[in-house]
Design an enzyme around this catalytic site. Structure first.
Site, PDB file in Angstrom:
ATOM      1  N   TYR A  50       0.791  -1.237   0.000  1.00  0.00           N
ATOM      2  CA  TYR A  50       0.000   0.000   0.000  1.00  0.00           C
ATOM      3  C   TYR A  50       0.827   1.293   0.000  1.00  0.00           C
ATOM      4  CZ  TYR A  50      -3.950  -3.020   1.420  1.00  0.00           C
ATOM      5  OH  TYR A  50      -4.907  -3.986   1.496  1.00  0.00           O
ATOM      6  N   GLU A  57      -1.226  13.538  -8.712  1.00  0.00           N
ATOM      7  CA  GLU A  57      -0.395  14.720  -8.970  1.00  0.00           C
ATOM      8  C   GLU A  57       1.052  14.313  -9.204  1.00  0.00           C
ATOM      9  OE1 GLU A  57      -2.446  14.070  -6.452  1.00  0.00           O
ATOM     10  OE2 GLU A  57      -3.085  15.885  -5.427  1.00  0.00           O
TER      11      GLU A  57
END
Ligand code: THU
Length: 142
Positions: A50, A57
């Site tokens: 994870y 962005e």
């Protein structure tokens, strides 16, 4: 401003459809607009490990800097939400790491881009310098 707000938001929304976010199910799109009229987009890319997730962005910044140098970064649009509800919640503001990544591009072109953080009921309009005051950037290493 070379690209208007709604056009850049539409580009970010379109980018979010390419998100790879099977773990959070939170799809984010980002669009960067440059003084030469070009727009570079990104979507979040998650990973089974994870913590390795790349935000939208950051993906857009990586694309922009690895493909070409595009001059001043004029504006950024960010939109996100659960799959099927992108843009339906509160405005999505760039995370801390993404603010720093955006700052690198802004510094290269000596700009302080407008950042549109899109939500259902409002679009927050902020300068990158408001999101990341007293930034550490290329000049800090001089
Ligand atoms: N995410 C972004 O893509 N940009 C941000 O600025 C905030 C968070 C992504 C990372 C992760 O895939 C998902 O949103 C949930 O945190």
């Amino acid at each position: 401003m070379t690209i208007d707000r709604d056009t850049l938001i539409a580009a970010a929304r379109a980018a979010a459809t390419s998100a790879y976010a099977p773990y959070s199910n939170f799809h984010v799109g980002a669009a960067l607009s440059f003084a030469d009229g070009s727009v570079v987009t990104g979507a979040n890319v998650e990973n089974a490990s994870y913590g390795l997730t790349l935000c939208a962005e950051t993906v857009a910044v990586g694309k922009a800097l690895s493909e070409d140098w595009r001059g001043a970064l004029e504006a950024v649009a960010v939109i996100g939400g659960k799959a099927g509800g992108v843009g339906a919640g509160a405005p999505v503001t760039p995370c801390g790491r993404c603010r720093q990544m955006l700052n690198e591009v802004a510094a290269l072109g000596a700009s302080d881009p407008t950042v549109w953080c899109v939500g259902q009921d409002e679009v927050l309009e902020l300068r990158l310098s408001e999101l990341l005051p007293h930034a550490f950037g290329p000049d800090s290493l001089a």
